[in-house]
Design an enzyme around this catalytic site. Structure first.
Site, mmCIF file in Angstrom:
data_model
loop_
_atom_site.group_PDB
_atom_site.id
_atom_site.type_symbol
_atom_site.label_atom_id
_atom_site.label_comp_id
_atom_site.label_asym_id
_atom_site.label_seq_id
_atom_site.Cartn_x
_atom_site.Cartn_y
_atom_site.Cartn_z
ATOM 1 N N CYS A 85 36.638 41.147 43.853
ATOM 2 C CA CYS A 85 36.659 42.006 42.905
ATOM 3 C C CYS A 85 35.660 42.987 42.909
ATOM 4 O O CYS A 85 35.800 44.048 42.009
ATOM 5 C CB CYS A 85 36.387 41.006 41.636
ATOM 6 S SG CYS A 85 36.620 39.160 41.776
ATOM 7 N N HIS A 334 41.021 43.577 33.536
ATOM 8 C CA HIS A 334 40.454 43.391 34.935
ATOM 9 C C HIS A 334 41.217 43.459 36.026
ATOM 10 O O HIS A 334 41.645 42.387 36.518
ATOM 11 C CB HIS A 334 39.433 42.222 34.872
ATOM 12 C CG HIS A 334 38.640 41.850 36.331
ATOM 13 N ND1 HIS A 334 38.150 42.752 37.061
ATOM 14 C CD2 HIS A 334 38.255 40.576 36.605
ATOM 15 C CE1 HIS A 334 37.806 42.297 37.952
ATOM 16 N NE2 HIS A 334 37.502 41.039 37.727
#
Ligand SMILES: [Zn+2]
Lengths: 390, 133
Positions: A85, A334
């Site tokens: 991420c 996200h």
């Protein structure tokens, strides 16, 4: 010493783009950034593309070349950057270092994730790869479970409450209302979070960031040159990165994120600044506890005090240190590989005074904090408006 | 990935018997075994070591939405356990009353089926822990 500035930004709407592909999304963000920068494709010398798991999500690897191809930038060197991420933050740092080193003057940095071409089961498997397959996932530890272990440890050590975690989500949803590119435009209350179902206790559905499609891009330029071609260049005044053990059990403590602390310290030292000098921050709130851990690691509040600090409104848009005014990962969405680059885009919009309803007053210095996995990678970047072309 | 036979076979010692290692230079136990002691690096002297079968819960969570291969097991407990020699591992907590699963609870190792993700493939076995007092 050479310095690096952002001269153009682009970002897609974040959300479920069922009618747009990986290629279309990165092209949209990339072309916007190049046009916004006032440069031409031929001026760009290299490209870094942040992406976590295109192989799992769309069956496509080799996306560095694909992005350059889609943007019509061949034959420049094009490199995919993957650190879970934190792929976007590390891609930004890669571009920054490429200019800093003197090798290039103008570099494109993109971040992209196309997550909704697979079902949620498959998406969970793809995201699970950010943790340790052999010692965490093997035992049935989902990604939320890893953050839940950190949340429980933080609650046990410092007395943090589930309501304080919920306050992060409430704030970020509220901020997202003011961001036209956010995935969610829905205000929620602490009670809503508290009655949402447990995913991995103490984390509930509304403590978790969503699955999102999206892409973001920035054009980086050596600062002296940036001042000649850009009206409002945004200087990257420091870039910090650090690592920690891949799996949680290897860490000294579960209630702090060491890599983020080290990355932030490195960035502050390079810029000769302290957390007090920061006017706003975009931090990695993949789960509510992650924002608490982030503001403590950066040093906006004392270690262990992130819960009450948030509950008291100190991180709100009009608070002492506005955190995630874009809506953060929770409210804005996200798309993992895009997140670190999208944070830099928000920093530019704020520092250029173009954030409209979510504008932080007198924003001079911004910070972006991007995390990979349960904290094994962290990047911290500091941004400041540079004098531009008159 | 976890259902792959060579992987399961390679991991027998670790997953069945808690085989780890120990740095004789600084006295730190590692599980799983580490190729190098991060504190001593080249000065470290690593020797194989079986981990103790008991420890205590450092943190835990009850998982309600499980990843693939665990959907039918929910809800189940995942914990970080600190073994008696200070090495830590992540494990499921089973065969324990819900109220007794808490931070500080003493736990002991049991041998269980972990998952059988691939219906045609081998079944993965390994350690889980249960609350012992
Ligand atoms: Zn040692």
């Amino acid at each position: 010493m050479r310095s690096v500035s952002i001269i153009g930004t682009g970002c897609t709407v974040f959300g479920e783009h069922w009618n747009k592909s990986f290629r279309q999304l990165i092209a949209e963000a990339g072309i916007e950034a190049i046009q916004n920068a006032g440069v031409e494709g031929k001026d760009i010398e290299a490209l870094y593309g942040g992406n976590m798991a295109s192989g799992r999500f769309i069956g496509q690897e080799h996306v560095g070349a694909l992005i350059a191809d889609q943007l019509g930038l061949n034959p420049i060197p094009a490199t995919r950057v993957e650190d879970a991420c934190a792929s976007g933050g590390v891609a930004l740092r890669s571009g920054y270092m490429a200019i800093k080193s003197g090798e290039y003057d103008v570099v494109a940095v993109g971040g992209i994730e196309k997550m909704t071409d697979v079902g949620t089961d498959q998406a969970a498997i793809a995201l699970g790869g950010a943790g340790d397959q052999e010692t965490e996932l093997f035992h049935g530890a989902s990604f939320p479970a890893l953050y839940a272990l950190m949340a429980r440890a933080h609650m046990n050590k410092f007395g943090t409450t589930e309501e304080q975690l919920a306050a992060v989500s409430v704030k970020n949803h509220k901020n997202a209302m003011l961001n036209p590119k956010a995935q969610f435009h829905r205000e929620i209350t602490v009670a809503d979070v508290m009655k949402s179902s447990y995913i991995a206790s103490p984390l509930k559905l509304l403590d978790c960031s969503p699955i999102t499609d999206g892409a973001a891009a920035v054009i980086l330029c050596e600062t002296e040159k940036a001042k000649e071609i850009c009206e409002q260049p945004i200087e990257i005044i420091a870039s910090g990165q650090a690592s920690d053990t891949l799996a949680l059990p290897g860490r000294k403590n579960l209630y702090e994120t060491m890599a983020a602390r080290v990355a932030a310290k490195a960035a502050f030292e390079k810029a000769k600044l302290t957390p007090k000098d920061i006017d706003f921050a975009e931090v990695h709130d993949c789960f509510t506890i992650a924002e608490i851990l982030a503001i403590e690691a950066i040093g906006f509040c004392e270690k262990g005090k992130g819960g009450p600090f948030t509950e008291q409104g100190k991180t709100a848009l009009d608070g002492e240190i506005p955190v995630n005014v874009s809506g953060g990962l929770k409210g804005k969405g996200h798309p993992v590989g895009a997140t670190g680059v999208a944070q830099a885009v928000e920093a530019c919009i704020q520092l250029q005074g173009k954030a409209e309803k979510r504008q932080v007053k007198d924003a001079k210095i911004g910070l972006a904090h991007n995390v990979g996995g349960s904290g094994a990678t962290a990047t911290v970047h500091l941004f400041k408006a540079a004098e531009g072309r008159k | 990935m976890n259902g792959a036979l060579p992987l399961i076979w390679r991991k027998f010692g670790e997953r069945y018997d808690l085989d780890g290692n120990f740095c004789e230079t600084c006295g730190t136990a590692f599980f799983p075994a580490r190729p190098v002691c991060p504190s001593c690096r080249r000065r470290g002297k690593l020797v194989p070591k079986k981990m103790p079968k008991t420890g205590k819960i450092v943190s835990f969570t009850e998982v309600f939405t499980g990843p693939a291969g665990f959907e039918h097991e929910t809800p189940y407990f995942i914990a970080i356990v600190e073994l008696d020699n200070k090495a830590r591992l992540l494990t499921q907590i089973v065969d324990s009353e819900k109220e007794r699963v808490k931070i500080g609870a003493k736990v002991g190792k049991v041998f269980r089926k972990i998952s059988d993700i691939d219906p045609e493939g081998p079944i993965a076995y390994g350690y889980k822990f249960k609350v012992v007092c």
